[in-house]
Motif scaffolding. Structure first.
Motif, PDB file in Angstrom:
ATOM      1  N   PHE A  53      -8.368   2.279   6.723  1.00  0.00           N
ATOM      2  CA  PHE A  53      -7.895   1.206   5.780  1.00  0.00           C
ATOM      3  C   PHE A  53      -8.198   1.671   4.471  1.00  0.00           C
ATOM      4  N   LEU A  54      -9.110   2.080   4.041  1.00  0.00           N
ATOM      5  CA  LEU A  54      -9.507   2.461   2.774  1.00  0.00           C
ATOM      6  C   LEU A  54      -8.313   3.592   2.331  1.00  0.00           C
ATOM      7  N   THR A  55      -7.954   4.565   3.188  1.00  0.00           N
ATOM      8  CA  THR A  55      -6.861   5.733   2.707  1.00  0.00           C
ATOM      9  C   THR A  55      -5.673   4.755   2.321  1.00  0.00           C
ATOM     10  N   THR A  56      -5.088   3.881   3.391  1.00  0.00           N
ATOM     11  CA  THR A  56      -4.075   2.922   3.087  1.00  0.00           C
ATOM     12  C   THR A  56      -4.050   2.176   1.782  1.00  0.00           C
ATOM     13  N   LEU A  57      -4.995   1.668   1.548  1.00  0.00           N
ATOM     14  CA  LEU A  57      -5.399   0.942   0.334  1.00  0.00           C
ATOM     15  C   LEU A  57      -5.348   1.659  -0.858  1.00  0.00           C
ATOM     16  N   HIS A  58      -5.903   2.840  -0.788  1.00  0.00           N
ATOM     17  CA  HIS A  58      -5.869   3.997  -1.798  1.00  0.00           C
ATOM     18  C   HIS A  58      -4.589   4.449  -2.184  1.00  0.00           C
ATOM     19  N   ASP A  59      -3.659   4.551  -1.206  1.00  0.00           N
ATOM     20  CA  ASP A  59      -2.291   5.103  -1.383  1.00  0.00           C
ATOM     21  C   ASP A  59      -1.420   4.182  -1.812  1.00  0.00           C
ATOM     22  N   GLU A  60      -1.583   2.889  -1.378  1.00  0.00           N
ATOM     23  CA  GLU A  60      -0.674   1.911  -1.563  1.00  0.00           C
ATOM     24  C   GLU A  60      -0.982   1.257  -3.199  1.00  0.00           C
ATOM     25  N   VAL A  61      -2.213   1.294  -3.744  1.00  0.00           N
ATOM     26  CA  VAL A  61      -2.352   1.128  -5.084  1.00  0.00           C
ATOM     27  C   VAL A  61      -2.097   2.172  -5.903  1.00  0.00           C
ATOM     28  N   LEU A  62      -2.156   3.549  -5.503  1.00  0.00           N
ATOM     29  CA  LEU A  62      -1.588   4.682  -6.401  1.00  0.00           C
ATOM     30  C   LEU A  62      -0.131   4.660  -6.498  1.00  0.00           C
ATOM     31  N   ALA A  63       0.558   4.231  -5.380  1.00  0.00           N
ATOM     32  CA  ALA A  63       2.077   4.027  -5.423  1.00  0.00           C
ATOM     33  C   ALA A  63       2.639   2.891  -6.340  1.00  0.00           C
ATOM     34  N   ARG A  64       1.872   1.752  -6.433  1.00  0.00           N
ATOM     35  CA  ARG A  64       1.843   0.464  -7.343  1.00  0.00           C
ATOM     36  C   ARG A  64       1.715   0.745  -8.843  1.00  0.00           C
ATOM     37  N   ARG A  65       0.452   1.526  -9.093  1.00  0.00           N
ATOM     38  CA  ARG A  65      -0.138   1.399 -10.141  1.00  0.00           C
ATOM     39  C   ARG A  65      -0.176   2.994 -10.846  1.00  0.00           C
ATOM     40  N   GLY A  66      -0.002   3.904 -10.105  1.00  0.00           N
ATOM     41  CA  GLY A  66      -0.194   5.389 -10.562  1.00  0.00           C
ATOM     42  C   GLY A  66      -1.599   5.709 -10.545  1.00  0.00           C
ATOM     43  N   GLU A  67      -2.601   4.843 -10.739  1.00  0.00           N
ATOM     44  CA  GLU A  67      -4.078   5.288 -10.805  1.00  0.00           C
ATOM     45  C   GLU A  67      -4.925   4.118 -10.304  1.00  0.00           C
ATOM     46  N   ILE A  68      -6.037   4.711  -9.900  1.00  0.00           N
ATOM     47  CA  ILE A  68      -7.169   3.714  -9.680  1.00  0.00           C
ATOM     48  C   ILE A  68      -8.256   3.959 -10.780  1.00  0.00           C
ATOM     49  N   GLY A  69      -8.621   2.955 -11.478  1.00  0.00           N
ATOM     50  CA  GLY A  69      -9.671   3.188 -12.202  1.00  0.00           C
ATOM     51  C   GLY A  69     -11.054   3.301 -11.739  1.00  0.00           C
ATOM     52  N   ASN A  70     -11.321   2.154 -10.802  1.00  0.00           N
ATOM     53  CA  ASN A  70     -12.872   2.094 -10.141  1.00  0.00           C
ATOM     54  C   ASN A  70     -12.497   1.673  -8.640  1.00  0.00           C
ATOM     55  N   PHE A  71     -12.431   2.537  -7.752  1.00  0.00           N
ATOM     56  CA  PHE A  71     -11.891   2.209  -6.416  1.00  0.00           C
ATOM     57  C   PHE A  71     -13.238   1.358  -5.994  1.00  0.00           C
ATOM     58  N   ALA A  72     -14.550   1.565  -6.345  1.00  0.00           N
ATOM     59  CA  ALA A  72     -15.544   0.823  -5.690  1.00  0.00           C
ATOM     60  C   ALA A  72     -15.254  -0.695  -6.054  1.00  0.00           C
ATOM     61  N   SER A  73     -14.938  -0.883  -7.302  1.00  0.00           N
ATOM     62  CA  SER A  73     -14.807  -2.342  -7.663  1.00  0.00           C
ATOM     63  C   SER A  73     -13.451  -3.015  -6.976  1.00  0.00           C
ATOM     64  N   LEU A  74     -12.437  -2.138  -6.919  1.00  0.00           N
ATOM     65  CA  LEU A  74     -11.200  -2.579  -5.972  1.00  0.00           C
ATOM     66  C   LEU A  74     -11.649  -2.953  -4.814  1.00  0.00           C
ATOM     67  N   LEU A  75     -12.572  -2.279  -4.229  1.00  0.00           N
ATOM     68  CA  LEU A  75     -13.011  -2.628  -2.863  1.00  0.00           C
ATOM     69  C   LEU A  75     -13.692  -3.944  -2.816  1.00  0.00           C
ATOM     70  N   ARG A  76     -14.749  -4.140  -3.717  1.00  0.00           N
ATOM     71  CA  ARG A  76     -15.389  -5.152  -3.830  1.00  0.00           C
ATOM     72  C   ARG A  76     -14.328  -6.402  -4.034  1.00  0.00           C
ATOM     73  N   VAL A  77     -13.386  -6.361  -5.013  1.00  0.00           N
ATOM     74  CA  VAL A  77     -12.602  -7.439  -5.096  1.00  0.00           C
ATOM     75  C   VAL A  77     -11.676  -7.820  -4.151  1.00  0.00           C
ATOM     76  N   THR A  78     -11.169  -6.698  -3.471  1.00  0.00           N
ATOM     77  CA  THR A  78     -10.370  -6.586  -2.043  1.00  0.00           C
ATOM     78  C   THR A  78     -11.109  -7.587  -1.037  1.00  0.00           C
ATOM     79  N   CYS A  79     -12.485  -7.470  -1.014  1.00  0.00           N
ATOM     80  CA  CYS A  79     -13.374  -8.260   0.111  1.00  0.00           C
ATOM     81  C   CYS A  79     -13.385  -9.630  -0.281  1.00  0.00           C
ATOM     82  N   LEU A  80     -13.543 -10.068  -1.802  1.00  0.00           N
ATOM     83  CA  LEU A  80     -13.311 -11.270  -2.024  1.00  0.00           C
ATOM     84  C   LEU A  80     -11.931 -11.782  -1.869  1.00  0.00           C
ATOM     85  N   HIS A  81     -10.884 -11.123  -1.957  1.00  0.00           N
ATOM     86  CA  HIS A  81      -9.672 -11.590  -1.931  1.00  0.00           C
ATOM     87  C   HIS A  81      -9.385 -11.916  -0.694  1.00  0.00           C
TER      88      HIS A  81
END
Length: 101
Positions: A53-81
């Motif tokens: 799941f983390l690999t898929t999320l990482h890949d999809e965000v990279l494809a949409r945004r071109g970068e991931i500034g803070n993956f741990a923060s992205l994961l926390r917000v993903t949980c809240l979302h």
């Protein structure tokens, strides 16, 4: 006023570091235990492992945004979302499964 929050078990907010492999590269992610439990629930609903799941999320965000500034923060917000949108997520999972069948 905050008793429900102040009385929670300290183990829920204890930090936990896990080694994750993203496309063959080993990295470690440090999150509070409560977030790891939510990620486990999301992965279960998705029918996959947390690592996948983390690999898929990482890949999809990279494809949409071109970068991931803070993956741990992205994961926390993903949980809240996910907690706020479980019905929508369940509908999306069901739709993907129908298409795959």
């Amino acid at each position: 006023m905050c008793n429900v929050f102040a009385s929670q078990d300290p183990s829920t907010y204890a930090s936990e570091t896990r080694a994750i492999r993203l496309h063959g590269h080993c990295t470690s992610i440090r999150l509070e235990a409560a977030f790891w439990r939510i990620l486990e629930r999301i992965a279960e609903v998705e029918g996959t492992s947390v690592s996948r799941f983390l690999t898929t999320l990482h890949d999809e965000v990279l494809a949409r945004r071109g970068e991931i500034g803070n993956f741990a923060s992205l994961l926390r917000v993903t949980c809240l979302h996910w907690l706020e949108n479980q019905d929508r997520h369940a509908e999306e999972v069901a739709a993907r499964r129908r298409l795959a069948a």
